[in-house]
Structure formats: C-alpha cells, structure tokens
Design a protein around this motif. Structure first.
Motif, PDB file in Angstrom:
ATOM      1  N   PHE A   1       0.839  -1.202   0.000  1.00 52.06           N
ATOM      2  CA  PHE A   1       0.000   0.000   0.000  1.00 52.06           C
ATOM      3  C   PHE A   1       0.876   1.256   0.000  1.00 52.06           C
ATOM      4  O   PHE A   1       0.657   2.187  -0.776  1.00 52.06           O
ATOM      5  CB  PHE A   1      -0.911  -0.007   1.228  1.00 52.06           C
ATOM      6  CG  PHE A   1      -1.799   1.202   1.337  1.00 52.06           C
ATOM      7  CD1 PHE A   1      -3.017   1.252   0.694  1.00 52.06           C
ATOM      8  CD2 PHE A   1      -1.405   2.303   2.091  1.00 52.06           C
ATOM      9  CE1 PHE A   1      -3.841   2.362   0.788  1.00 52.06           C
ATOM     10  CE2 PHE A   1      -2.216   3.424   2.200  1.00 52.06           C
ATOM     11  CZ  PHE A   1      -3.435   3.448   1.547  1.00 52.06           C
ATOM     12  N   VAL A   2       1.890   1.282   0.879  1.00 53.84           N
ATOM     13  CA  VAL A   2       2.793   2.430   0.955  1.00 53.84           C
ATOM     14  C   VAL A   2       3.535   2.601  -0.358  1.00 53.84           C
ATOM     15  O   VAL A   2       3.657   3.723  -0.883  1.00 53.84           O
ATOM     16  CB  VAL A   2       3.789   2.251   2.119  1.00 53.84           C
ATOM     17  CG1 VAL A   2       4.909   3.288   2.039  1.00 53.84           C
ATOM     18  CG2 VAL A   2       3.068   2.354   3.455  1.00 53.84           C
ATOM     19  N   LYS A   3       4.054   1.506  -0.906  1.00 55.60           N
ATOM     20  CA  LYS A   3       4.828   1.587  -2.144  1.00 55.60           C
ATOM     21  C   LYS A   3       3.984   2.149  -3.279  1.00 55.60           C
ATOM     22  O   LYS A   3       4.429   3.034  -4.025  1.00 55.60           O
ATOM     23  CB  LYS A   3       5.360   0.204  -2.521  1.00 55.60           C
ATOM     24  CG  LYS A   3       6.315   0.195  -3.718  1.00 55.60           C
ATOM     25  CD  LYS A   3       6.861  -1.190  -3.969  1.00 55.60           C
ATOM     26  CE  LYS A   3       7.933  -1.156  -5.066  1.00 55.60           C
ATOM     27  NZ  LYS A   3       7.434  -0.600  -6.349  1.00 55.60           N
ATOM     28  N   GLU A   4       2.752   1.663  -3.406  1.00 56.15           N
ATOM     29  CA  GLU A   4       1.887   2.134  -4.490  1.00 56.15           C
ATOM     30  C   GLU A   4       1.581   3.621  -4.353  1.00 56.15           C
ATOM     31  O   GLU A   4       1.642   4.371  -5.336  1.00 56.15           O
ATOM     32  CB  GLU A   4       0.591   1.322  -4.466  1.00 56.15           C
ATOM     33  CG  GLU A   4      -0.301   1.550  -5.690  1.00 56.15           C
ATOM     34  CD  GLU A   4      -1.402   2.572  -5.446  1.00 56.15           C
ATOM     35  OE1 GLU A   4      -1.907   3.158  -6.432  1.00 56.15           O
ATOM     36  OE2 GLU A   4      -1.768   2.789  -4.274  1.00 56.15           O
ATOM     37  N   ARG A   5       1.311   4.078  -3.128  1.00 59.44           N
ATOM     38  CA  ARG A   5       0.997   5.496  -2.917  1.00 59.44           C
ATOM     39  C   ARG A   5       2.225   6.378  -3.128  1.00 59.44           C
ATOM     40  O   ARG A   5       2.156   7.399  -3.822  1.00 59.44           O
ATOM     41  CB  ARG A   5       0.432   5.697  -1.509  1.00 59.44           C
ATOM     42  CG  ARG A   5      -0.937   5.085  -1.258  1.00 59.44           C
ATOM     43  CD  ARG A   5      -2.035   5.840  -1.991  1.00 59.44           C
ATOM     44  NE  ARG A   5      -3.330   5.198  -1.881  1.00 59.44           N
ATOM     45  CZ  ARG A   5      -4.364   5.685  -1.222  1.00 59.44           C
ATOM     46  NH1 ARG A   5      -4.275   6.836  -0.583  1.00 59.44           N
ATOM     47  NH2 ARG A   5      -5.522   5.034  -1.194  1.00 59.44           N
ATOM     48  N   VAL A   6       3.338   6.008  -2.531  1.00 58.52           N
ATOM     49  CA  VAL A   6       4.533   6.847  -2.621  1.00 58.52           C
ATOM     50  C   VAL A   6       5.053   6.892  -4.054  1.00 58.52           C
ATOM     51  O   VAL A   6       5.422   7.969  -4.559  1.00 58.52           O
ATOM     52  CB  VAL A   6       5.622   6.346  -1.652  1.00 58.52           C
ATOM     53  CG1 VAL A   6       6.936   7.101  -1.890  1.00 58.52           C
ATOM     54  CG2 VAL A   6       5.175   6.521  -0.207  1.00 58.52           C
ATOM     55  N   ASP A   7       5.084   5.755  -4.723  1.00 59.01           N
ATOM     56  CA  ASP A   7       5.558   5.744  -6.118  1.00 59.01           C
ATOM     57  C   ASP A   7       4.638   6.564  -7.009  1.00 59.01           C
ATOM     58  O   ASP A   7       5.094   7.253  -7.935  1.00 59.01           O
ATOM     59  CB  ASP A   7       5.647   4.308  -6.634  1.00 59.01           C
ATOM     60  CG  ASP A   7       6.802   3.530  -6.022  1.00 59.01           C
ATOM     61  OD1 ASP A   7       7.620   4.159  -5.324  1.00 59.01           O
ATOM     62  OD2 ASP A   7       6.879   2.311  -6.240  1.00 59.01           O
ATOM     63  N   GLY A   8       3.340   6.533  -6.732  1.00 59.97           N
ATOM     64  CA  GLY A   8       2.404   7.341  -7.505  1.00 59.97           C
ATOM     65  C   GLY A   8       2.638   8.828  -7.318  1.00 59.97           C
ATOM     66  O   GLY A   8       2.611   9.602  -8.277  1.00 59.97           O
TER      67      GLY A   8
END
Length: 480
Positions: free
Chosen positions: A106-113
């Motif tokens: 979840f964190v990776k998807e949000r931060v990368d976005g």
C-alpha cells in the motif's frame, strides 16, 4: 439504530498501536459493542513532518525541498526516506507475514504514484509555460494525504487481523478522476454504503475536497475532518483521544498534585485555549460541532477508565472562577507608533491586511491615540515581512517588535469580585512584572503579557493565586 460516536486519535497516540488497541480501539469490547463508532486517525508521529516540514523546528521535508527547487533531486531522496519510515512503522506493527506485505505494498503504491506525479510536474514546468508555484498547494495536499492514508489503512488492517470488521474509509481522493466534490458531498459519498452497526470505519484525517483543507487549516485539518464526519453522520458525541487530561494547568509545570482535572466546560473556554495555542480542539472543528449541538469529550488515551472532559455549548459555570491557566511562551508584540495617527482612519486596516496576507495569527490587540500593538503568533520570517510591509506603508511611523510571553486565566465566568487584584497580587509576590493586561468586559479570560523569561513563573503564580488558593478558600467557607 444506536447513535454513534466519532473519535479522533492523534499521531503520537496512534503510533503506540498496542496501547491504542487495548485502551481505545478494542478496550475490552466484543460483539456489537465494537461498532457504532467511527475513528478518524492522524498520520503517525513524525511522518507528516517528513512529508511537509518539521512542525516545531521548520526542518525541510519533501514539500519544502520540492518547493525550493524545481530541479534538485533532494526532494526525491527525502521522499524515499519518508517511505522508509513508513516501512519501519509497518514492521513494528505487523512484524513478518501477509499483513506486513499488504501494508508495505500500500505504501509503495501510494509513494511511487506521488513520486511520478511530482516528476511529471517538474517536466511540465520546465517548458516555461507552466509555473510550479501555481501548483504547490496541490502538491502539499497530496503529500499530506500520504501520511493520513498510511495510518488509517494500517489501523483498519490491524483490526481485521484481530477479527473485527473494520473498513478503511479513504477520503484522500486517490486516483479519482471525477470532479472535485465539496466537503459535505465527499463525506456523504464515503459513508453512503457504510453500516455502522456491523462495520468499524477507520477514516483518513485528510479529505480531498473543493475547500482545500490544507490551504484552509494547514496542519489542523484532521480535527476539522473529524468534526465534519460527526456532523454529516449525526453523531451523538465527538471524542478526541489525547496524551493528557484537560487540566487547570500543565502538570509538568505546576505539579501534578496541584492541578485540577477539568470534568465539564464549554466551547467558549475551548476557543480561548485555541487562541493561545493550547488546543482542546481546532476552532473551526469546534464551530461545526457547536452549531450542530454535538458535545465533545477530550479523553486521555492512556487512562481508559477516566471519563475525560465534556465540552458542551450549554455548560454554564455554577460559580464564577478561573478554570485553566495557560500561556504561550513565544509571542511577538508588534507596535506601530505614529503621532499623525490621531483622528486618521486606515492604519489598523493596513496592519490587518498585512497580517492576513502573511498568515500571522493575532492573539490580542491594544491601542490608544497614536499606538496600535498586536500580539502575534507566527514564524519570525512572517513577522519580519509584516514589519517591512508596514515600514513601506507608513514611512513616518516607528515600528518595533519584541518577543514576549502571553499568559491567560480562562473560565466560563471569571467575573469574580477582586479577580484582577488577586492576579496582580499573585504576580507581585512571584516577582513578575506585567507588561500589559487585557481584561475584557466579557469575563471569560484575563490575558497578561510578561517578559518571555517570566512565562513559567507567571503561570505558576496565577494558578496558585486564582485556582489553588481559590479552591482552598471555597473549601474553608463551606466547612464554616
């Protein structure tokens, strides 16, 4: 359907996850008792500082670095560091296993976005046809939402791991293409399909909406979101879980054995506390609750058996007296002295315009024939900018700024005979010389300006003279 509560958990509290589970989120409940509650959670302590800037020191976070440079990659490194902090929180909460993987993804998807968006914005603005400064508030809102989404998603996930039907209610507007809704509509849409009797909603403290919460309320948006959710869902009570009890003074300063825990007060007192930065609740959040007739309870998250302080609009004082003594240690006294001011209009309007433009908060104000003094809370840089503005506006005026402290004695009704005399006597006995006194006809607070180094001594003296001694005298009278 049983009426529900809407409860807010702050960043310092939610970071102590196990304690929050035991004291607040579950707290020995089971079955249907777990529901008919809504929780609005702040970002974990330190995460918003990393994403924006440090609230106390001003140290640059991702936003500040991005705003200061259109090409430097320092902001990218800072975003990676913020993501690492989020991963560390996940590891502490979930250990190893499936839940940890879900949380990290979840964190990776949000931060990368977010990273992709910021890179694309830099590229777009490199053409010269677009200016990055025109989009900085949107950037700030997007970064702020990361921390709120992280903590709410984690909390819902953790509760589901404990067998509770928790629902992650994401108000951040992530990946939503439709037109930006107003605040009311955003909340109404999010809760349209929520069954409060069988689900436990965990809500992001940030809501993406037309009103732009970060622009309007800066870092106070979580309590505003809590208030809006309470109003729109028709809550019976709003609850804020803090790290302390609402007391007659700071127990660390005055002594835990000398302070009184506040059990009941009203929104008027909460407003006065907000004015000096000792917020029971953000004033804009209090406004919505007050207008809707929703009482607020401030509870100590680490003392679950304590009922906390009830704040209601109709809670009038039974007897006149001071309830709370508090203060702000760093206040800027901005004095504009202009002999030609007498009988001329416009000076005050120009001062207020500059203060509003630079987002400097007015805590108190006084004036006479040729002098206007504002007591201000804001960054030193913003106050200096106000000085420069006024120097250009009024070249004949003598404009000066000094750092002072402001201490307030607050209560629902402090119209007690001899109150001002008792306050001055208490300060004199403590060797504290007042620089200014603001005692309004509407007796809800007495503001005293003192030298900055006298802040602590003034609070101790006023608490002793107006709270401790007053309580002792009342006890003696009752005994007699």
């Amino acid at each position: 359907m049983a009426q529900h509560t809407v409860e807010k958990i702050g960043g310092t509290s939610i970071a102590r996850t196990d304690t929050m589970l035991d004291n607040v989120l579950i707290a020995g409940r089971s079955g249907s008792d777990l529901y008919n509650r809504i929780f609005v959670v702040s970002a974990y302590a330190g995460i918003t500082d990393a994403l924006l800037e440090h609230k106390k020191t001003g140290e640059s976070g991702v936003y500040a670095l991005y705003a200061d440079s259109e090409s430097d990659w320092a902001w990218g490194d800072a975003l990676s560091e913020a993501r690492s902090k989020m991963f560390a929180v996940n590891a502490e909460i979930f250990g190893d296993g499936t839940a940890r993987t879900v949380a990290d993804n979840f964190v990776k998807e949000r931060v990368d976005g977010v990273r992709d968006c910021l890179i694309d914005l830099q590229r777009l603005c490199a053409s010269g046809h677009f200016q990055i400064r025109d989009h900085l508030m949107t950037v700030r809102e997007m970064l702020a939402s990361l921390g709120e989404a992280h903590s709410a998603h984690n909390t819902a996930l953790l509760l589901r791991e404990n067998g509770i039907r928790a629902r992650f209610v994401d108000l951040t507007g992530w990946r939503q293409d439709e037109d930006l809704p107003d605040f009311n509509t955003a909340v109404d849409q999010a809760f349209a399909s929520v069954d409060l009797e069988t689900e436990l909603p965990i809500v992001t403290g940030y809501c993406r909406c037309r009103e732009s919460l970060v622009r309007s309320y800066d870092r106070g948006y979580t309590e505003v979101t809590m208030s809006k959710v309470a109003v729109r869902t028709g809550a019976a009570e709003a609850i804020i879980h803090k790290e302390f009890n609402l007391s007659s003074a700071d127990p660390k300063l005055v002594g835990a054995d000398k302070v009184r825990t506040i059990r009941t007060t009203n929104y008027d007192v909460a407003d006065q506390l907000s004015n000096i930065g000792m917020e029971a609740i953000h004033p804009s959040a209090a406004k919505g609750l007050r207008q809707s007739g929703i009482p607020l309870r401030v509870r100590n998250a680490f003392e679950p058996a304590d009922p906390g302080a009830a704040i209601r609009e109709d809670a009038d004082a039974a007897e006149p007296g001071v309830e709370i003594v508090a203060g702000r240690k760093t206040v800027y006294a901005l004095e504009v002295y202009e002999p030609d001011m007498v009988g001329v209009k416009g000076y005050d309007a120009a001062i207020l315009s500059s203060l509003k433009r630079h987002r400097v908060h007015i805590m108190a104000k006084s004036s006479n024939a040729n002098t206007i003094t504002h007591y201000l809370h804001g960054s030193p840089k913003a106050v200096r900018r106000v000085e420069r503005d006024l120097g250009s506006e009024f070249p004949g005026a003598r404009i000066s700024t000094r750092t002072v402290a402001l201490v307030s004695a607050i209560g629902r009704n402090i119209a007690k005979p001899g109150m001002l005399v008792a306050a001055l006597q208490a300060l004199e006995e403590a060797g504290v010389e007042p620089l200014a006194i603001h005692d309004l006809m509407r007796k809800v607070d007495l503001q005293i300006v003192v030298n900055q180094e006298d802040h602590d001594a003034a609070i101790k003296a006023l608490h002793k003279g107006l709270v401790e001694d007053s309580v002792a005298n009342d006890t003696l009278k009752q005994a007699a």
